[in-house]
Design a protein around this motif. Structure first.
Motif, PDB file in Angstrom:
ATOM      1  N   UNK A  76       0.828  -1.208   0.000  1.00 41.57           N
ATOM      2  CA  UNK A  76       0.000   0.000   0.000  1.00 41.57           C
ATOM      3  C   UNK A  76       0.859   1.253   0.000  1.00 41.57           C
ATOM      4  N   UNK A  77       2.077   1.136   0.504  1.00 38.55           N
ATOM      5  CA  UNK A  77       2.995   2.271   0.544  1.00 38.55           C
ATOM      6  C   UNK A  77       3.962   2.291  -0.634  1.00 38.55           C
ATOM      7  N   UNK A  78       4.577   1.163  -0.910  1.00 36.82           N
ATOM      8  CA  UNK A  78       5.663   1.146  -1.899  1.00 36.82           C
ATOM      9  C   UNK A  78       5.189   0.779  -3.290  1.00 36.82           C
ATOM     10  N   UNK A  79       3.942   0.324  -3.440  1.00 37.65           N
ATOM     11  CA  UNK A  79       3.438  -0.075  -4.737  1.00 37.65           C
ATOM     12  C   UNK A  79       3.591  -1.572  -4.954  1.00 37.65           C
ATOM     13  N   UNK A  80       3.029  -2.072  -6.059  1.00 36.01           N
ATOM     14  CA  UNK A  80       3.047  -3.496  -6.351  1.00 36.01           C
ATOM     15  C   UNK A  80       4.262  -3.865  -7.197  1.00 36.01           C
ATOM     16  N   UNK A  81       4.851  -5.044  -6.959  1.00 39.49           N
ATOM     17  CA  UNK A  81       6.023  -5.455  -7.732  1.00 39.49           C
ATOM     18  C   UNK A  81       5.650  -5.871  -9.159  1.00 39.49           C
ATOM     19  N   UNK A  82       6.575  -5.672 -10.060  1.00 41.09           N
ATOM     20  CA  UNK A  82       6.408  -6.116 -11.445  1.00 41.09           C
ATOM     21  C   UNK A  82       7.782  -6.422 -12.034  1.00 41.09           C
ATOM     22  N   UNK A  83       7.781  -7.193 -13.084  1.00 46.00           N
ATOM     23  CA  UNK A  83       9.043  -7.503 -13.757  1.00 46.00           C
ATOM     24  C   UNK A  83       9.337  -6.438 -14.801  1.00 46.00           C
ATOM     25  N   UNK A  84      10.534  -5.855 -14.692  1.00 49.46           N
ATOM     26  CA  UNK A  84      10.986  -4.892 -15.687  1.00 49.46           C
ATOM     27  C   UNK A  84      11.496  -5.668 -16.894  1.00 49.46           C
ATOM     28  N   UNK A  85      10.789  -5.571 -18.028  1.00 47.06           N
ATOM     29  CA  UNK A  85      11.131  -6.362 -19.202  1.00 47.06           C
ATOM     30  C   UNK A  85      12.491  -5.999 -19.777  1.00 47.06           C
ATOM     31  N   UNK A  86      12.952  -4.756 -19.536  1.00 41.21           N
ATOM     32  CA  UNK A  86      14.238  -4.333 -20.080  1.00 41.21           C
ATOM     33  C   UNK A  86      15.408  -4.868 -19.261  1.00 41.21           C
ATOM     34  N   UNK A  87      15.253  -4.869 -17.946  1.00 37.60           N
ATOM     35  CA  UNK A  87      16.366  -5.296 -17.084  1.00 37.60           C
ATOM     36  C   UNK A  87      16.204  -6.731 -16.609  1.00 37.60           C
ATOM     37  N   UNK A  88      14.980  -7.250 -16.685  1.00 40.32           N
ATOM     38  CA  UNK A  88      14.719  -8.580 -16.167  1.00 40.32           C
ATOM     39  C   UNK A  88      14.639  -8.627 -14.657  1.00 40.32           C
ATOM     40  N   UNK A  89      14.657  -7.481 -14.033  1.00 39.81           N
ATOM     41  CA  UNK A  89      14.606  -7.406 -12.581  1.00 39.81           C
ATOM     42  C   UNK A  89      13.232  -6.919 -12.119  1.00 39.81           C
ATOM     43  N   UNK A  90      13.007  -7.076 -10.829  1.00 42.33           N
ATOM     44  CA  UNK A  90      11.741  -6.643 -10.247  1.00 42.33           C
ATOM     45  C   UNK A  90      11.845  -5.189  -9.786  1.00 42.33           C
ATOM     46  N   UNK A  91      10.879  -4.398 -10.181  1.00 38.72           N
ATOM     47  CA  UNK A  91      10.742  -3.065  -9.596  1.00 38.72           C
ATOM     48  C   UNK A  91       9.299  -2.899  -9.147  1.00 38.72           C
ATOM     49  N   UNK A  92       8.961  -1.689  -8.677  1.00 37.63           N
ATOM     50  CA  UNK A  92       7.643  -1.486  -8.081  1.00 37.63           C
ATOM     51  C   UNK A  92       6.893  -0.384  -8.836  1.00 37.63           C
ATOM     52  N   UNK A  93       5.630  -0.667  -9.109  1.00 38.98           N
ATOM     53  CA  UNK A  93       4.750   0.356  -9.682  1.00 38.98           C
ATOM     54  C   UNK A  93       4.531   1.449  -8.641  1.00 38.98           C
ATOM     55  N   UNK A  94       4.582   2.715  -9.028  1.00 37.00           N
ATOM     56  CA  UNK A  94       4.312   3.768  -8.042  1.00 37.00           C
ATOM     57  C   UNK A  94       2.890   3.649  -7.505  1.00 37.00           C
ATOM     58  N   UNK A  95       2.687   3.795  -6.190  1.00 31.97           N
ATOM     59  CA  UNK A  95       1.324   3.775  -5.637  1.00 31.97           C
ATOM     60  C   UNK A  95       0.534   4.984  -6.132  1.00 31.97           C
ATOM     61  N   UNK A  96      -0.769   4.958  -5.938  1.00 32.93           N
ATOM     62  CA  UNK A  96      -1.647   5.983  -6.505  1.00 32.93           C
ATOM     63  C   UNK A  96      -1.284   7.389  -6.051  1.00 32.93           C
ATOM     64  N   UNK A  97      -0.711   7.496  -4.847  1.00 33.31           N
ATOM     65  CA  UNK A  97      -0.504   8.814  -4.261  1.00 33.31           C
ATOM     66  C   UNK A  97       0.860   9.401  -4.612  1.00 33.31           C
ATOM     67  N   UNK A  98       1.767   8.602  -5.163  1.00 32.86           N
ATOM     68  CA  UNK A  98       3.142   9.060  -5.335  1.00 32.86           C
ATOM     69  C   UNK A  98       3.211  10.174  -6.384  1.00 32.86           C
TER      70      UNK A  98
END
Length: 360
Positions: free
Chosen positions: A62-84
């Protein structure tokens, strides 16, 4: 917990001098207006206040956003939450109910408080982090890590009754509510008859937010029915509702506006008032002058009535005159009122200064 206390005026002054890089923690009861005060202060500076209720969050996502796979790097990053703030503009992040948050949420706050970052994403330069915590045995609280506490400047937020009354006047709160609180200020934030440790968590007690809700229900209703009082009871509790009902049924004090515009009509009534009643009238005068604009055509009459009223106090109730004088010379709560007296009531200004000097 906190080592200093600040009312609304002092809190604004603290915010003025505190760098944006400092985190601030406000300690106080629920319903005292922490969020409203911050929103009002920062909106005047063009900043958005994002309120996050940490006690309602169940997952760090709820604070940091949901994880997703970055297709360019192949690593996991986080979607910005609605408030960011993705536009790069600084925001005020208001972390409400900090000490009701789950431990895993508090771990996320650690990085935010120290580095202004969430999941590797930095808040825009100039953003501020302000937390609020509840205190008291009636709350289910989480112990805060000393390392987290050390990252905040801590302030015990204690807004005064007069500050609430001033706010209520500007917010259009029903005069029956403000009259009751002005005469019975002990009912503003609590049940004065309650015993320590007797709270079950379900018994309604009064608070500032509750009295605004009372006003919402009775505003525009000249006569209050049993149904109205049942609704009031559900908001502030039976004891406060009963005290309010008795106040509404009893006599109504002359208002500040009536003194300023219709003094001769109420002079006889005022002459029978005791010191505490005249003190209420004094506060009403200053509060009216603080929040209302006196038209150019009415200034002369208002000034004459104000000078005549103070002269009456000096002759009949010297304690009330001293109270009026102290409101003028020592209170920073009514700058507009004092400015009006200084500029439009020169004779009264001289009388006030001389009177206060004489009694010191």
């Amino acid at each position: 917990m906190a080592n200093i206390k600040a009312n609304i005026t002092e809190l604004r002054q603290l915010l003025d001098i505190t760098p944006a890089g400092h985190n601030l923690m406000l300690v106080g009861n629920h319903g005292i207006g922490k969020s409203e005060i911050l929103t009002s202060y920062f909106s005047q500076k063009g900043m958005t206040v994002v309120a996050l209720f940490l006690g309602q969050m169940s997952d760090p996502g709820d604070l940091i956003g949901l994880p997703r796979k970055n297709e360019q790097t192949g690593k996991t990053d986080f979607m910005p939450p609605y408030w960011f703030p993705v536009d790069g503009k600084p925001v005020v992040l208001f972390l409400d109910e900090l000490n009701r948050a789950r431990p895993e949420i508090l771990q996320t706050i650690m990085d935010l408080a120290l580095n202004r970052r969430l999941a590797g994403r930095a808040l825009p330069e100039g953003s501020r982090v302000i937390a609020a915590v509840n205190e008291g045995d009636q709350y289910q609280l989480t112990d805060l890590d000393p390392a987290l506490v050390s990252r905040f400047n801590i302030v015990q937020f204690v807004p005064t009754v007069q500050e609430w009354l001033l706010w209520a006047k500007g917010a259009g709160v029903d005069s029956r509510v403000t009259d009751f609180i002005q005469e019975n200020s002990i009912w503003l934030d609590k049940n004065p008859d309650a015993k320590e440790g007797a709270d079950t968590g379900l018994e309604k007690t009064p608070d500032r937010r509750g009295w605004k809700r009372v006003s919402d229900i009775i505003s525009g209703c000249k006569k209050l029915t049993d149904v109205h009082y049942k609704a009031i009871c559900s908001i502030v509790g039976p004891k406060a509702a009963n005290a309010f009902r008795q106040s509404v049924s009893s006599h109504k004090l002359v208002s500040g506006r009536q003194v300023l515009y219709e003094l001769d009509k109420h002079r006889n009534t005022l002459s029978k008032y005791r010191i505490h009643e005249l003190s209420v009238v004094n506060e009403g005068i200053f509060r009216y002058l603080e929040t209302e604009r006196i038209s150019q055509e009415d200034k002369a009459a208002v000034s004459t009535n104000l000078e005549s009223y103070f002269e009456m106090l000096t002759k009949t109730t010297k304690e009330a005159a001293a109270h009026f004088g102290n409101l003028y010379v020592s209170s920073n709560l009514y700058p507009n009122a004092c400015r009006f007296i200084s500029s439009d009531c020169p004779m009264l200004t001289m009388s006030l200064i001389m009177y206060v000097k004489a009694i010191k």
